[in-house]
Design a protein around this motif. Sequence first.
Motif, PDB file in Angstrom:
ATOM      1  N   LEU A 159      14.749  37.077  45.176  1.00  0.00           N
ATOM      2  CA  LEU A 159      15.497  37.100  44.113  1.00  0.00           C
ATOM      3  C   LEU A 159      14.561  35.291  44.253  1.00  0.00           C
ATOM      4  CD1 LEU A 159      18.872  37.772  44.417  1.00  0.00           C
ATOM      5  CD2 LEU A 159      16.976  38.455  43.218  1.00  0.00           C
ATOM      6  N   THR A 160      13.902  34.598  44.664  1.00  0.00           N
ATOM      7  CA  THR A 160      13.498  33.904  44.531  1.00  0.00           C
ATOM      8  C   THR A 160      12.274  33.775  43.694  1.00  0.00           C
ATOM      9  OG1 THR A 160      12.046  33.445  47.042  1.00  0.00           O
ATOM     10  CG2 THR A 160      14.349  32.239  47.126  1.00  0.00           C
ATOM     11  N   ASN A 161      11.424  34.797  43.519  1.00  0.00           N
ATOM     12  CA  ASN A 161      10.271  35.260  43.209  1.00  0.00           C
ATOM     13  C   ASN A 161      11.266  34.860  41.243  1.00  0.00           C
ATOM     14  OD1 ASN A 161       8.905  35.736  45.270  1.00  0.00           O
ATOM     15  ND2 ASN A 161       9.092  37.926  44.957  1.00  0.00           N
ATOM     16  N   VAL A 162      12.399  34.976  41.128  1.00  0.00           N
ATOM     17  CA  VAL A 162      12.557  34.997  39.448  1.00  0.00           C
ATOM     18  C   VAL A 162      11.587  34.289  39.081  1.00  0.00           C
ATOM     19  CG1 VAL A 162      14.505  33.679  39.919  1.00  0.00           C
ATOM     20  CG2 VAL A 162      14.757  35.022  38.439  1.00  0.00           C
ATOM     21  N   VAL A 163      11.225  32.739  39.899  1.00  0.00           N
ATOM     22  CA  VAL A 163      10.609  31.482  39.696  1.00  0.00           C
ATOM     23  C   VAL A 163       9.603  32.060  38.583  1.00  0.00           C
ATOM     24  CG1 VAL A 163       9.861  29.763  40.426  1.00  0.00           C
ATOM     25  CG2 VAL A 163      11.873  30.326  41.167  1.00  0.00           C
ATOM     26  N   GLY A 164       8.207  33.071  39.251  1.00  0.00           N
ATOM     27  CA  GLY A 164       7.546  32.417  38.552  1.00  0.00           C
ATOM     28  C   GLY A 164       6.963  34.317  38.221  1.00  0.00           C
ATOM     29  N   HIS A 165       8.355  35.356  38.093  1.00  0.00           N
ATOM     30  CA  HIS A 165       7.827  35.920  37.773  1.00  0.00           C
ATOM     31  C   HIS A 165       9.869  36.984  37.167  1.00  0.00           C
ATOM     32  CE1 HIS A 165       4.627  37.525  40.511  1.00  0.00           C
ATOM     33  NE2 HIS A 165       5.067  36.911  41.862  1.00  0.00           N
ATOM     34  N   GLY A 166      10.566  35.641  36.517  1.00  0.00           N
ATOM     35  CA  GLY A 166      11.441  36.731  36.022  1.00  0.00           C
ATOM     36  C   GLY A 166      12.354  37.283  36.301  1.00  0.00           C
ATOM     37  N   LEU A 167      13.190  38.375  35.517  1.00  0.00           N
ATOM     38  CA  LEU A 167      13.824  39.150  36.134  1.00  0.00           C
ATOM     39  C   LEU A 167      13.150  40.630  36.497  1.00  0.00           C
ATOM     40  CD1 LEU A 167      16.363  39.612  32.971  1.00  0.00           C
ATOM     41  CD2 LEU A 167      16.756  38.419  35.482  1.00  0.00           C
ATOM     42  N   SER A 168      11.868  41.115  36.623  1.00  0.00           N
ATOM     43  CA  SER A 168      11.510  41.511  37.333  1.00  0.00           C
ATOM     44  C   SER A 168      11.560  41.300  39.423  1.00  0.00           C
ATOM     45  CB  SER A 168       9.798  42.098  37.137  1.00  0.00           C
ATOM     46  OG  SER A 168       9.215  40.923  37.214  1.00  0.00           O
ATOM     47  N   ALA A 169      12.207  40.103  39.265  1.00  0.00           N
ATOM     48  CA  ALA A 169      12.777  40.061  40.939  1.00  0.00           C
ATOM     49  C   ALA A 169      13.266  40.715  41.228  1.00  0.00           C
ATOM     50  CB  ALA A 169      12.934  38.486  41.229  1.00  0.00           C
ATOM     51  N   LEU A 170      14.646  40.883  40.278  1.00  0.00           N
ATOM     52  CA  LEU A 170      15.666  41.790  40.844  1.00  0.00           C
ATOM     53  C   LEU A 170      15.192  43.158  41.476  1.00  0.00           C
ATOM     54  CD1 LEU A 170      18.960  42.177  40.889  1.00  0.00           C
ATOM     55  CD2 LEU A 170      18.529  42.546  38.908  1.00  0.00           C
ATOM     56  N   PRO A 171      14.964  43.857  40.321  1.00  0.00           N
ATOM     57  CA  PRO A 171      14.040  45.334  41.075  1.00  0.00           C
ATOM     58  C   PRO A 171      13.760  45.156  42.648  1.00  0.00           C
ATOM     59  CG  PRO A 171      13.134  44.846  39.014  1.00  0.00           C
ATOM     60  CD  PRO A 171      14.802  43.637  39.136  1.00  0.00           C
ATOM     61  N   GLN A 172      12.999  43.988  42.529  1.00  0.00           N
ATOM     62  CA  GLN A 172      12.106  43.697  44.073  1.00  0.00           C
ATOM     63  C   GLN A 172      12.779  43.880  45.085  1.00  0.00           C
ATOM     64  OE1 GLN A 172       9.769  40.165  43.894  1.00  0.00           O
ATOM     65  NE2 GLN A 172       8.342  40.696  45.423  1.00  0.00           N
ATOM     66  N   ALA A 173      14.179  43.048  44.778  1.00  0.00           N
ATOM     67  CA  ALA A 173      14.999  42.464  45.541  1.00  0.00           C
ATOM     68  C   ALA A 173      15.923  43.939  46.109  1.00  0.00           C
ATOM     69  CB  ALA A 173      15.417  41.244  45.063  1.00  0.00           C
ATOM     70  N   ILE A 174      16.250  44.600  45.830  1.00  0.00           N
ATOM     71  CA  ILE A 174      16.519  46.236  45.436  1.00  0.00           C
ATOM     72  C   ILE A 174      15.952  46.908  46.229  1.00  0.00           C
ATOM     73  CG2 ILE A 174      17.377  47.911  44.689  1.00  0.00           C
ATOM     74  CD1 ILE A 174      19.120  46.116  42.079  1.00  0.00           C
ATOM     75  N   ILE A 175      14.206  46.911  45.896  1.00  0.00           N
ATOM     76  CA  ILE A 175      13.556  47.776  46.144  1.00  0.00           C
ATOM     77  C   ILE A 175      13.073  47.296  48.591  1.00  0.00           C
ATOM     78  CG2 ILE A 175      11.272  48.556  46.203  1.00  0.00           C
ATOM     79  CD1 ILE A 175      11.971  48.856  43.601  1.00  0.00           C
ATOM     80  N   VAL A 176      12.628  46.271  48.094  1.00  0.00           N
ATOM     81  CA  VAL A 176      12.472  45.974  49.093  1.00  0.00           C
ATOM     82  C   VAL A 176      13.730  45.840  50.743  1.00  0.00           C
ATOM     83  CG1 VAL A 176      12.370  43.155  51.169  1.00  0.00           C
ATOM     84  CG2 VAL A 176      11.416  43.649  48.628  1.00  0.00           C
ATOM     85  N   SER A 177      15.247  45.532  49.988  1.00  0.00           N
ATOM     86  CA  SER A 177      15.971  45.879  50.972  1.00  0.00           C
ATOM     87  C   SER A 177      16.027  47.129  50.918  1.00  0.00           C
ATOM     88  CB  SER A 177      17.456  46.083  49.864  1.00  0.00           C
ATOM     89  OG  SER A 177      18.118  44.509  49.881  1.00  0.00           O
ATOM     90  N   LEU A 178      16.127  47.906  50.253  1.00  0.00           N
ATOM     91  CA  LEU A 178      16.297  49.421  50.547  1.00  0.00           C
ATOM     92  C   LEU A 178      15.345  49.900  51.517  1.00  0.00           C
ATOM     93  CD1 LEU A 178      16.618  51.537  47.562  1.00  0.00           C
ATOM     94  CD2 LEU A 178      18.264  51.508  49.525  1.00  0.00           C
ATOM     95  N   ALA A 179      13.588  49.213  51.273  1.00  0.00           N
ATOM     96  CA  ALA A 179      13.151  49.703  52.729  1.00  0.00           C
ATOM     97  C   ALA A 179      12.928  49.691  53.891  1.00  0.00           C
ATOM     98  CB  ALA A 179      11.664  48.703  52.173  1.00  0.00           C
ATOM     99  N   GLY A 180      13.426  47.605  53.819  1.00  0.00           N
ATOM    100  CA  GLY A 180      13.673  47.194  55.104  1.00  0.00           C
ATOM    101  C   GLY A 180      14.473  48.211  55.819  1.00  0.00           C
TER     102      GLY A 180
END
Length: 104
Positions: free
Chosen positions: A14-35
């Motif tokens: 979610l720290t990626n929100v700094v450079g990428h905005g709200l697109s960090a939220l789906p990325q965080a969900i995806i990374v959690s599922l993948a992990g």
Amino acid sequence: MALWSSIIFGAVHLTNVVGHGLSALPQAIIVSLAGYFFYLIRRVSRGNVLNSVLHGLFDFSLLTGAAITAGQTFYPGTMLPILLYPVLAIILLVKRHKIEPVAG
């Protein structure tokens, strides 16, 4: 424990929100599922080889899809890994209790 580790790992992204905005939220969900998916693969296969190979193939498909789309508006091959995530989420929710040991 693995589920919480995966959620925390996703939350870190979610720290990626700094450079990428709200697109960090789906990325965080995806990374959690993948992990969590890769953890369960490791549990079932009793090793790290299968989940490492699957992770590499998944990353390869995303990276090559991104390279192919450079200069294009859309490439269908990039959608397959993304569409795979809802399927993985359903499998994880249904099957995780059969794979992960019961906390006691």
